[in-house]
Design an enzyme around this catalytic site. Sequence first.
Site, PDB file in Angstrom:
ATOM      1  N   HIS A   2      46.733  50.488  40.587  1.00  0.00           N
ATOM      2  CA  HIS A   2      47.215  48.342  40.367  1.00  0.00           C
ATOM      3  C   HIS A   2      46.276  47.690  41.025  1.00  0.00           C
ATOM      4  O   HIS A   2      45.707  47.670  40.030  1.00  0.00           O
ATOM      5  CB  HIS A   2      48.557  48.337  41.444  1.00  0.00           C
ATOM      6  CG  HIS A   2      50.115  49.280  41.383  1.00  0.00           C
ATOM      7  ND1 HIS A   2      50.742  48.852  40.919  1.00  0.00           N
ATOM      8  CD2 HIS A   2      50.214  49.644  42.495  1.00  0.00           C
ATOM      9  CE1 HIS A   2      51.877  49.835  40.710  1.00  0.00           C
ATOM     10  NE2 HIS A   2      51.509  50.557  42.131  1.00  0.00           N
TER      11      HIS A   2
HETATM   12  O1  RIB Z   1      52.986  46.375  42.769  1.00  0.00           O
HETATM   13  C1  RIB Z   1      51.352  46.883  43.501  1.00  0.00           C
HETATM   14  C2  RIB Z   1      51.182  45.643  44.581  1.00  0.00           C
HETATM   15  O2  RIB Z   1      51.194  45.778  46.004  1.00  0.00           O
HETATM   16  C3  RIB Z   1      49.918  46.583  44.866  1.00  0.00           C
HETATM   17  O3  RIB Z   1      48.769  44.656  44.933  1.00  0.00           O
HETATM   18  C4  RIB Z   1      49.685  46.979  46.359  1.00  0.00           C
HETATM   19  O4  RIB Z   1      48.074  46.731  46.972  1.00  0.00           O
HETATM   20  C5  RIB Z   1      50.490  46.234  46.562  1.00  0.00           C
HETATM   21  O5  RIB Z   1      50.113  45.200  47.310  1.00  0.00           O
END
Ligand code: RIB
Length: 310
Positions: free
Chosen positions: A239
């Site tokens: 992500h």
């Molecule tokens: O949904 C994924 C996000 O939420 C990423 O940034 C992970 O690190 C959490 O913060």
Amino acid sequence: MKRFPVILDCDPGVDDAVAILLAKQLPELDVRAITTVAGNVEVEKTYANAHRILHVAKWEVPVYMGAARPLIGTQVTATGIHGADGLGGVEVPGAAIPPVPEERAWDVIYREAVAAGGALELIAVGPLTNLAIAFAKYRELPKLIRRIVIMGGAATLGNTTPAAEFNIYADPEAAEMVFQSGVPVHMVGLDVTLKSYLTASEIDAIAALGSEQAKFFHGILQNVLAFSTKLGLPGVSMHDPAAVLYAVDASLFQAEEAGVHVECKGSITRGKTVTDLYSDAQFEKNAYVVTEVDRPAFVERVKTLLARYA
Ligand code: RIB
Ligand code: CA
């Protein structure tokens, strides 16, 4: 190569950790500071983890602490994915954790925005509480921020709830303030980050690079790999790394302009990034929604950057 000043606001967090490892190897990024926020784990842990990750990366960047809780709602964490420590249980012996600086994240964002004279970009990969506080405290700040790239939200998906992605769900009011700040927001959301994954064998191939950083990368991802595999996903979604790579090279991705508002009231939909791509409502186009990635090129870029650690 265009080098530009950025602040990386994050909640490390295993994918935040990979994002930081990559950021060091991207000469385009002049990382002025890392600011930390409560999110995956408590803010004291995200602050300490940022230092642990910088120790592994052998990289000196000033780290500042930000908000310990969301603006209004109750705090949520993601320890089931990131571990209670936030780094998948991987210890970093020898990492010294300095005392928390007096200066808070939101004041650092403003200070660096003034210093950069309008060129500063924010890459925010955790809940957006620090940015919202900065905008509330310094009303002229939007004019001083060139662009905000977030990992967060989604036009069509949710991971924390069916409607909401974690970073937005953790502080919807803050997210809405950011989307309505007047600064262009590039939303690297689940639409693209669920496609920006590394398979188990790709993670192993990176570990085989053999550096201390490659082994750390492999170690911190084992918990989330098991979690992803159990869900039937093809691999671990990168992500936050996707947001960092997008900020430097959008050619790996596709994005489209859209209007985005964050639902803050819905009992079932709280935290949803309501994304208007083509409705009659015609939301004001305040964002770019990233929807596609060239995954093979993405994987290659991650591997190439991590291979730069000798
Ligand atoms: O949904 C994924 C996000 O939420 C990423 O940034 C992970 O690190 C959490 O913060
Ligand atoms: Ca994060």
